[in-house]
Design a protein around this motif. Structure first.
Motif, PDB file in Angstrom:
ATOM      1  N   PHE A  26       1.451  35.167  -7.608  1.00  0.00           N
ATOM      2  CA  PHE A  26       0.034  34.995  -7.256  1.00  0.00           C
ATOM      3  C   PHE A  26      -0.296  33.516  -7.089  1.00  0.00           C
ATOM      4  O   PHE A  26      -0.975  33.119  -6.134  1.00  0.00           O
ATOM      5  CB  PHE A  26      -0.836  35.620  -8.347  1.00  0.00           C
ATOM      6  N   LEU A  27       0.201  32.688  -8.004  1.00  0.00           N
ATOM      7  CA  LEU A  27      -0.084  31.255  -7.941  1.00  0.00           C
ATOM      8  C   LEU A  27       0.575  30.616  -6.722  1.00  0.00           C
ATOM      9  O   LEU A  27      -0.043  29.778  -6.040  1.00  0.00           O
ATOM     10  CB  LEU A  27       0.406  30.575  -9.220  1.00  0.00           C
ATOM     11  N   VAL A  28       1.809  30.994  -6.439  1.00  0.00           N
ATOM     12  CA  VAL A  28       2.487  30.459  -5.255  1.00  0.00           C
ATOM     13  C   VAL A  28       1.706  30.819  -3.991  1.00  0.00           C
ATOM     14  O   VAL A  28       1.538  29.994  -3.086  1.00  0.00           O
ATOM     15  CB  VAL A  28       3.932  30.984  -5.174  1.00  0.00           C
ATOM     16  N   GLY A  29       1.223  32.043  -3.923  1.00  0.00           N
ATOM     17  CA  GLY A  29       0.440  32.453  -2.765  1.00  0.00           C
ATOM     18  C   GLY A  29      -0.855  31.664  -2.628  1.00  0.00           C
ATOM     19  O   GLY A  29      -1.252  31.297  -1.520  1.00  0.00           O
ATOM     20  N   ALA A  30      -1.499  31.410  -3.760  1.00  0.00           N
ATOM     21  CA  ALA A  30      -2.733  30.623  -3.721  1.00  0.00           C
ATOM     22  C   ALA A  30      -2.469  29.224  -3.183  1.00  0.00           C
ATOM     23  O   ALA A  30      -3.286  28.658  -2.433  1.00  0.00           O
ATOM     24  CB  ALA A  30      -3.348  30.557  -5.116  1.00  0.00           C
ATOM     25  N   LEU A  31      -1.315  28.653  -3.540  1.00  0.00           N
ATOM     26  CA  LEU A  31      -0.983  27.295  -3.103  1.00  0.00           C
ATOM     27  C   LEU A  31      -0.529  27.251  -1.648  1.00  0.00           C
ATOM     28  O   LEU A  31      -1.080  26.483  -0.841  1.00  0.00           O
ATOM     29  CB  LEU A  31       0.123  26.720  -4.003  1.00  0.00           C
ATOM     30  N   ILE A  32       0.482  28.047  -1.294  1.00  0.00           N
ATOM     31  CA  ILE A  32       1.092  27.945   0.028  1.00  0.00           C
ATOM     32  C   ILE A  32       0.302  28.718   1.086  1.00  0.00           C
ATOM     33  O   ILE A  32       0.041  28.195   2.176  1.00  0.00           O
ATOM     34  CB  ILE A  32       2.549  28.453  -0.014  1.00  0.00           C
ATOM     35  N   GLN A  33      -0.058  29.953   0.779  1.00  0.00           N
ATOM     36  CA  GLN A  33      -0.758  30.777   1.764  1.00  0.00           C
ATOM     37  C   GLN A  33      -2.260  30.529   1.775  1.00  0.00           C
ATOM     38  O   GLN A  33      -2.931  30.854   2.757  1.00  0.00           O
ATOM     39  CB  GLN A  33      -0.494  32.256   1.471  1.00  0.00           C
ATOM     40  N   GLY A  34      -2.782  29.956   0.689  1.00  0.00           N
ATOM     41  CA  GLY A  34      -4.219  29.692   0.623  1.00  0.00           C
ATOM     42  C   GLY A  34      -4.582  28.240   0.856  1.00  0.00           C
ATOM     43  O   GLY A  34      -5.076  27.860   1.918  1.00  0.00           O
ATOM     44  N   ILE A  50       9.128  16.238  -1.417  1.00  0.00           N
ATOM     45  CA  ILE A  50       9.947  17.150  -2.212  1.00  0.00           C
ATOM     46  C   ILE A  50      11.240  16.467  -2.644  1.00  0.00           C
ATOM     47  O   ILE A  50      11.728  16.674  -3.761  1.00  0.00           O
ATOM     48  CB  ILE A  50      10.237  18.438  -1.423  1.00  0.00           C
ATOM     49  N   GLY A  51      11.805  15.619  -1.766  1.00  0.00           N
ATOM     50  CA  GLY A  51      13.002  14.874  -2.141  1.00  0.00           C
ATOM     51  C   GLY A  51      12.759  13.975  -3.340  1.00  0.00           C
ATOM     52  O   GLY A  51      13.615  13.840  -4.226  1.00  0.00           O
ATOM     53  N   LEU A  52      11.577  13.370  -3.397  1.00  0.00           N
ATOM     54  CA  LEU A  52      11.236  12.505  -4.524  1.00  0.00           C
ATOM     55  C   LEU A  52      11.051  13.295  -5.808  1.00  0.00           C
ATOM     56  O   LEU A  52      11.362  12.810  -6.906  1.00  0.00           O
ATOM     57  CB  LEU A  52       9.946  11.722  -4.215  1.00  0.00           C
ATOM     58  N   LEU A  53      10.529  14.520  -5.689  1.00  0.00           N
ATOM     59  CA  LEU A  53      10.183  15.306  -6.870  1.00  0.00           C
ATOM     60  C   LEU A  53      11.258  16.317  -7.265  1.00  0.00           C
ATOM     61  O   LEU A  53      11.178  16.896  -8.350  1.00  0.00           O
ATOM     62  CB  LEU A  53       8.860  16.049  -6.631  1.00  0.00           C
ATOM     63  N   GLY A  72       3.662  24.277  -4.211  1.00  0.00           N
ATOM     64  CA  GLY A  72       4.029  25.682  -4.112  1.00  0.00           C
ATOM     65  C   GLY A  72       5.524  25.891  -3.951  1.00  0.00           C
ATOM     66  O   GLY A  72       6.112  26.769  -4.581  1.00  0.00           O
ATOM     67  N   ASN A  73       6.153  25.068  -3.114  1.00  0.00           N
ATOM     68  CA  ASN A  73       7.598  25.210  -2.911  1.00  0.00           C
ATOM     69  C   ASN A  73       8.394  24.832  -4.160  1.00  0.00           C
ATOM     70  O   ASN A  73       9.377  25.487  -4.513  1.00  0.00           O
ATOM     71  CB  ASN A  73       8.051  24.356  -1.724  1.00  0.00           C
ATOM     72  N   LEU A  74       7.981  23.749  -4.824  1.00  0.00           N
ATOM     73  CA  LEU A  74       8.667  23.357  -6.056  1.00  0.00           C
ATOM     74  C   LEU A  74       8.495  24.419  -7.143  1.00  0.00           C
ATOM     75  O   LEU A  74       9.450  24.768  -7.844  1.00  0.00           O
ATOM     76  CB  LEU A  74       8.127  22.015  -6.547  1.00  0.00           C
ATOM     77  N   TYR A  75       7.281  24.928  -7.273  1.00  0.00           N
ATOM     78  CA  TYR A  75       7.001  25.961  -8.276  1.00  0.00           C
ATOM     79  C   TYR A  75       7.802  27.227  -7.973  1.00  0.00           C
ATOM     80  O   TYR A  75       8.374  27.865  -8.867  1.00  0.00           O
ATOM     81  CB  TYR A  75       5.506  26.264  -8.289  1.00  0.00           C
ATOM     82  N   GLN A  76       7.839  27.596  -6.689  1.00  0.00           N
ATOM     83  CA  GLN A  76       8.553  28.808  -6.304  1.00  0.00           C
ATOM     84  C   GLN A  76      10.045  28.687  -6.585  1.00  0.00           C
ATOM     85  O   GLN A  76      10.677  29.627  -7.082  1.00  0.00           O
ATOM     86  CB  GLN A  76       8.325  29.075  -4.810  1.00  0.00           C
ATOM     87  N   ALA A 126       7.071  40.242  -2.848  1.00  0.00           N
ATOM     88  CA  ALA A 126       6.514  38.938  -3.203  1.00  0.00           C
ATOM     89  C   ALA A 126       5.418  38.537  -2.232  1.00  0.00           C
ATOM     90  O   ALA A 126       4.375  37.987  -2.622  1.00  0.00           O
ATOM     91  CB  ALA A 126       7.621  37.887  -3.217  1.00  0.00           C
ATOM     92  N   GLY A 127       5.628  38.834  -0.952  1.00  0.00           N
ATOM     93  CA  GLY A 127       4.632  38.471   0.054  1.00  0.00           C
ATOM     94  C   GLY A 127       3.303  39.168  -0.158  1.00  0.00           C
ATOM     95  O   GLY A 127       2.238  38.573   0.045  1.00  0.00           O
ATOM     96  N   VAL A 128       3.340  40.436  -0.560  1.00  0.00           N
ATOM     97  CA  VAL A 128       2.094  41.167  -0.805  1.00  0.00           C
ATOM     98  C   VAL A 128       1.298  40.493  -1.921  1.00  0.00           C
ATOM     99  O   VAL A 128       0.088  40.255  -1.799  1.00  0.00           O
ATOM    100  CB  VAL A 128       2.381  42.636  -1.165  1.00  0.00           C
ATOM    101  N   ILE A 129       1.966  40.193  -3.017  1.00  0.00           N
ATOM    102  CA  ILE A 129       1.286  39.564  -4.157  1.00  0.00           C
ATOM    103  C   ILE A 129       0.783  38.176  -3.780  1.00  0.00           C
ATOM    104  O   ILE A 129      -0.337  37.773  -4.151  1.00  0.00           O
ATOM    105  CB  ILE A 129       2.242  39.480  -5.362  1.00  0.00           C
ATOM    106  N   GLN A 130       1.577  37.442  -3.027  1.00  0.00           N
ATOM    107  CA  GLN A 130       1.163  36.090  -2.649  1.00  0.00           C
ATOM    108  C   GLN A 130      -0.029  36.100  -1.705  1.00  0.00           C
ATOM    109  O   GLN A 130      -0.867  35.193  -1.735  1.00  0.00           O
ATOM    110  CB  GLN A 130       2.345  35.353  -2.029  1.00  0.00           C
ATOM    111  N   GLN A 131      -0.127  37.110  -0.862  1.00  0.00           N
ATOM    112  CA  GLN A 131      -1.313  37.201  -0.005  1.00  0.00           C
ATOM    113  C   GLN A 131      -2.569  37.475  -0.828  1.00  0.00           C
ATOM    114  O   GLN A 131      -3.663  37.033  -0.470  1.00  0.00           O
ATOM    115  CB  GLN A 131      -1.117  38.292   1.045  1.00  0.00           C
ATOM    116  N   ALA A 132      -2.417  38.186  -1.942  1.00  0.00           N
ATOM    117  CA  ALA A 132      -3.561  38.363  -2.843  1.00  0.00           C
ATOM    118  C   ALA A 132      -4.006  37.019  -3.404  1.00  0.00           C
ATOM    119  O   ALA A 132      -5.207  36.738  -3.529  1.00  0.00           O
ATOM    120  CB  ALA A 132      -3.197  39.325  -3.972  1.00  0.00           C
ATOM    121  N   GLY A 133      -3.020  36.166  -3.736  1.00  0.00           N
ATOM    122  CA  GLY A 133      -3.352  34.820  -4.182  1.00  0.00           C
ATOM    123  C   GLY A 133      -4.059  34.028  -3.104  1.00  0.00           C
ATOM    124  O   GLY A 133      -4.992  33.256  -3.381  1.00  0.00           O
TER     125      GLY A 133
END
Length: 263
Positions: A37-45, A75-78, A132-136, A148-155
């Motif tokens: 849900f959190l990844v979806g909120a970040l990347i898809q939202g 992302i390379g730095l982190l 979102g990518n680092l968290y995922q 995963a996509g369904v849940i992330q779209q809810a986010g």
């Protein structure tokens, strides 16, 4: 925001149908649901909302694309502190080359605007997709990409819906152009490309996977040339070649784990 809301709901419906048709298992742990849900909120939202707002406020698509291309560098730095991935010198060279190539591809659309609003929105979108990518990569388990996509779209809906009522009066004109854009963003991007991104992040290093975003400006430039007749001169063509070379350097470099002090 209205477009993004309809897009998220459409993607969720398509993915849900595929989940049941293919008998895909849903995640059973509440923690995994929360991560998705959190990844979806970040990347898809937040990511998409930030860049849509930036373009809506006047930022050229080329400038926004260049900001997107900074994602692999960040992302390379982190990747080291958050994921334990060590980016090699060869990969760093590839990342820098990729940014330079992207700048050459979109140079005709680069500009400096007195208003900071589009740049702030764009930078917020960049921060959201990096986070979102680092968290995922770090927390997401082996949930099937379709589920995963369904849940992330809810986010995503949890982010876009409040923004819709805060920023605009909901209104949609169901034209052929709108339906084409919605279909593309739903099927090609929301279902196809994003499922592929989830799969790649599970199997590869975050820095290598994110380097593929360097290819967004070149591919966009070619499509704009073919469909809209936009200029595609020698500088852009050279920039495309440089970008592809940078991605190749990053993706072909071997992963070297960080030293832990253990024998």
């Amino acid at each position: 925001m209205a477009f993004l809301l309809v897009r998220s709901v459409s993607v969720a419906v398509v993915l849900t149908l595929l989940v049941f048709a293919l008998r895909v298992s849903w995640p059973r742990q509440g923690v995994e649901l929360g991560h998705q849900f959190l990844v979806g909120a970040l990347i898809q939202g937040l990511y998409l909302a930030g860049f849509y707002v930036a373009i809506d406020r006047g930022m050229p698509a080329g400038t926004a694309a260049l900001v997107v291309s900074l994602q692999p560098l960040v992302i390379g730095l982190l990747a080291g502190p958050f994921l334990g991935e060590q980016v090699s010198a060869r990969q760093w060279i590839g990342l820098v080359i990729g940014v330079l190539g992207c700048a050459m591809v979109v140079w005709r659309q680069l500009y400096l605007e007195a208003s900071l609003a589009p740049f702030i929105a764009c930078l917020l979108g960049l921060a959201a997709i990096v986070a979102g990518n680092l968290y995922q990569k770090r927390f997401i388990g082996q949930t099937h990409p379709l589920a995963a996509g369904v849940i992330q779209q809810a986010g995503a809906v949890s982010v876009v819906l409040p923004l819709l009522f805060l920023m605009e009066t909901p209104a949609i004109e169901w034209t052929a152009r709108f339906l084409f854009a919605l279909s593309w963003m739903t099927l090609a991007v929301g279902v196809g490309a994003y499922s592929l991104l989830i799969t790649l992040l599970r199997r590869g290093e975050a820095s290598k996977v994110s380097s593929l975003f360097f290819l967004v400006p070149p591919v966009t430039a070619v499509m704009a040339w073919a469909v809209f007749g936009e200029t595609l001169g020698p500088v852009e063509l050279l920039g495309m070649a440089i970008t592809v070379g940078g991605v190749a350097l990053v993706s072909r470099s071997k992963h070297r784990p960080q030293m832990t002090g253990q024998p």
